[in-house]
Design a protein around this motif. Structure first.
Motif, short mmCIF file in Angstrom:
data_model
loop_
_atom_site.label_atom_id
_atom_site.label_comp_id
_atom_site.label_asym_id
_atom_site.label_seq_id
_atom_site.Cartn_x
_atom_site.Cartn_y
_atom_site.Cartn_z
N ALA A 120 0.83 -1.01 -0.14
CA ALA A 120 -0.18 0.10 -0.08
C ALA A 120 1.06 1.29 -0.23
O ALA A 120 0.65 2.60 0.71
N PRO A 121 2.01 1.26 -1.13
CA PRO A 121 2.62 2.47 -1.12
C PRO A 121 1.29 4.09 -1.37
O PRO A 121 0.30 3.62 -1.69
N ASN A 122 1.74 4.84 -1.41
CA ASN A 122 1.28 6.33 -2.03
C ASN A 122 1.78 6.52 -2.82
O ASN A 122 3.19 6.69 -3.75
N GLY A 130 9.89 1.58 5.19
CA GLY A 130 8.19 1.50 5.93
C GLY A 130 7.33 0.13 4.97
O GLY A 130 7.24 -0.95 4.79
N HIS A 131 6.89 0.78 3.59
CA HIS A 131 6.26 0.19 2.56
C HIS A 131 7.12 -1.70 2.46
O HIS A 131 6.42 -2.56 1.81
N ILE A 132 8.33 -1.34 2.06
CA ILE A 132 9.88 -2.71 2.36
C ILE A 132 8.90 -3.72 2.89
O ILE A 132 8.72 -4.83 2.68
N TRP A 343 -6.52 -8.09 8.31
CA TRP A 343 -4.56 -8.21 8.64
C TRP A 343 -4.50 -6.39 7.95
O TRP A 343 -4.40 -6.91 6.52
N TYR A 344 -4.11 -5.96 8.51
CA TYR A 344 -2.84 -4.99 7.89
C TYR A 344 -1.87 -4.66 8.78
O TYR A 344 -1.94 -4.75 9.66
N VAL A 345 -0.66 -4.76 7.15
CA VAL A 345 0.35 -4.84 7.42
C VAL A 345 0.72 -4.02 7.92
O VAL A 345 1.47 -3.10 6.31
N1 ARG Z 1 -0.97 4.49 1.95
C1 ARG Z 1 -0.43 4.29 3.29
C2 ARG Z 1 0.39 4.55 4.09
O1 ARG Z 1 1.76 4.52 3.05
C3 ARG Z 1 -0.34 2.31 4.08
C4 ARG Z 1 -2.32 2.65 4.20
C5 ARG Z 1 -2.68 0.72 5.25
N2 ARG Z 1 -3.78 0.05 4.71
C6 ARG Z 1 -4.55 0.84 5.49
N3 ARG Z 1 -6.06 0.58 4.93
N4 ARG Z 1 -4.96 2.00 5.57
O2 ARG Z 1 0.65 5.13 5.03
#
Ligand code: ARG
Length: 581
Positions: A120-122, A130-132, A343-345
């Motif tokens: 879930a990157p932006n 953190g995304h890694i 599950w939210y990683v």
């Molecule tokens: N895009 C968010 C970030 O980079 C993470 C999203 C994680 N998932 C969620 N359902 N909030 O911080």
């Protein structure tokens, strides 16, 4: 049934007789092999309840235990019962595992659906460490859950609708370099984002222009929507390349924008049901007042006591927020996908967000088993947050590139026979495996210090060591004249080193389900390391190819099962194995 379950059911039968009523107790793997393979404290727990002597009760339990063909039992210390598995029982288990595609792993997740939200990157922001971590941990958990029989939905909830798009659209109109965008879209978007960011700091009028672009986008302006869509498309294509390299797959990419149409309705519903109310023009979720304050995510302790800590779901200007999209996302996953687990990683800094989300969801009547699977940060050698030389956060691509490059050098030094494409392929597998294993072998909540030398070492707790172990086993089979059929072999275990190897092979099916108890892939990482070490000791102590029949077939079959188990264990960590290295 795993060995451990077999022991537990026999123990339950003995307890029922000894206690005169149905009873059960847990058996665990022994921590010290000198005392046996498994143990239970059943006698101590039950003796305490009954106020009898634990050692005497232990003896009584043992007298009623039917362990025929499986194990012997004895009493230790204050009343532990230790079980020692018979070599013949291990041999029978190993023979069964050889014929079992699942390597003894029970399908504990059958019939249950889990959504794994990871990576879930932006969009238009660099993918940071953190995304890694999220990508590597999330992918491993998804693989493990799938192997345990869960229906897994891997969903990449990318940040594709944030306020950053006001800046990106402004930058697109003023600073875009088309050629660079085609070349490396993610980098170009990040470049223009940074440039605009700097411009807004120098000139507040630019910030106003960016806000105006954002409002236009959100109100459906065709031109801005087209730019936005283009950004999403090029970013996704760029991300897909990274995921391909990492061999990470998603079933869906339902980013934040996917839920745009659901948000107004949700806010209305929250107002109607009273879970949210207006406050200074914004709509906020406040405490449900059903929890003690110290457990209430909508309360915070300040100098003068407990105060409200609301979550905004609609700003005074009408804009929606991260919390709003996450509510919509959660609803969709439960209503459309029938998720039993979500599950939210996601890193530790978002802990409050998830506590509030789960609390609000429960009040909203959306039930599933929600888990925020948090993780700490990656630190550089100086024990500070890892940065590049120019002071930026380190991007995933840079880390992968460098890992592969270093692996290529190490391999060229070790095995100059490997050349060209094959050398490049092996370097890719080893370099990426090293990064993943370094990540997964850590407790996920600890901050870990990133060290190239440590993660790429051939001897040590590393992926290259494990991959090399696998290569070494496969090389035994390359020396044979005819294909070897492990399922036809009779298994005999006599030497301590081969009994120990069998003991570990049998444990694979016991270890895997425990990983999901606290979402700790490092338990699997430890397991495969232990297995590889046991293999090397075995291979040193027990001749394989030079042994007489039938020891030879039995030992080859152990090698075969070890290589399959090692490969499967590594696969579940997202790590591939080369044929040679
Ligand atoms: N895009 C968010 C970030 O980079 C993470 C999203 C994680 N998932 C969620 N359902 N909030 O911080």
């Amino acid at each position: 049934m795993t060995l451990l379950q077999d022991l537990e059911s026999r123990l339950a039968a003995a307890l029922a007789i000894a206690m005169g009523e149905p009873a059960s107790a847990a058996v665990t793997a022994a921590t010290d092999l000198r005392f046996g393979d498994y143990q239970t404290n059943a006698a101590m727990v039950l003796a305490k309840q009954r106020k009898t002597n634990p050692r005497a009760l232990a003896q009584e339990i043992i007298d009623h235990l039917d362990l025929a063909d499986l194990a012997t039992a004895d009493i230790a210390g204050p009343g532990f019962i230790n079980f020692r598995i018979l070599p013949t029982a291990y041999a029978a288990r190993v023979a069964a595992l050889i014929r079992d595609e699942r390597l003894g792993v029970p399908a504990t997740g059958e019939g249950k659906t889990v959504v794994v939200d990871f990576s879930a990157p932006n969009v238009a922001k660099p993918m940071h460490v953190g995304h890694i971590r999220s990508t590597i941990i999330g992918d491993s958990l998804a693989r493990i859950a799938r192997f345990l029989g869960f229906k897994v939905i891997a969903d990449n909830h990318i940040g594709d609708w944030g306020t950053q798009f006001g800046m990106i659209i402004y930058g697109w109109n003023h600073f875009l370099n088309e050629a660079a965008l085609t070349q490396n879209p993610i980098a170009e978007l990040v470049r223009i984002y940074r440039k605009v960011n700097a411009a807004t700091l120098a000139d507040p009028a630019v910030l106003e222009d960016c806000k105006a672009e954002l409002v236009k986008l959100q109100s459906g302006d065709a031109n801005n929507l087209a730019i936005w869509q283009k950004c999403i498309d090029v970013s996704k294509a760029g991300l897909q390349k990274i995921y391909d390299r990492l061999d990470v797959k998603f079933d869906f990419w339902h980013g934040e924008s996917y839920y745009n149409d659901h948000l107004a309705g949700i806010v209305a519903e929250f107002l109607e049901t009273g879970i949210a109310r207006e406050s200074n023009g914004a709509v906020c979720i406040f405490s449900g007042d059903s929890k003690p304050q110290e457990e209430d995510p909508f309360k915070v302790h300040k100098e003068d006591g407990w105060t409200d800590n609301p979550a905004i779901i609609r700003k005074a200007d009408g804009g929606f927020l991260y919390a709003t999209t996450d509510l919509a996302t959660l609803q969709f996953r439960i209503d459309e996908w029938h998720a039993d687990y979500i599950w939210y990683v996601v890193g530790v800094p978002q802990q409050l967000h998830f506590r509030q989300l789960f609390d609000a969801a429960a009040r909203w009547g959306k039930t599933a088993d929600f888990q925020h699977i948090a993780f700490g940060s990656i630190l550089g050698d100086d024990r500070k947050l890892m940065k590049t030389r120019s002071g930026d956060n380190v991007g995933l691509i840079e880390v992968l590139e460098e890992a592969v490059e270093r692996a290529a050098q190490a391999i060229a030094g070790k095995n100059p026979d490997l050349q060209g494409d094959e050398a490049a392929r092996v370097a890719e597998i080893v370099g990426i495996g090293a990064v993943k294993f370094a990540e997964l072998s850590q407790g996920r909540l600890t901050d870990y210090v990133f060290s190239w030398d440590r993660m790429l070492a051939l001897h040590g707790d590393t992926a290259p060591y494990l991959q090399y172990s696998h290569v070494r086993i496969r090389s035994i089979f390359r020396k044979l004249d005819a294909p070897f059929d492990a399922s036809a072999a009779e298994i005999h275990l006599t030497e301590p080193a081969e009994i120990h190897l069998a003991r570990l092979l049998v444990r694979f099916g016991e270890v895997l389900p425990t990983i999901l108890e606290e979402f700790r892939p490092n338990l699997l990482a430890n397991y495969v390391l232990e297995l590889a070490r046991a293999f090397h000791s075995y291979f040193e102590a027990c001749p394989v190819l030079k042994a007489e029949e039938s020891a030879r077939s039995s030992r080859l079959a152990l090698c075969e099962l070890t290589s399959r188990t090692l490969k499967q264990g590594l696969y579940l960590l997202g790590i591939d194995v080369p044929e040679r290295m």
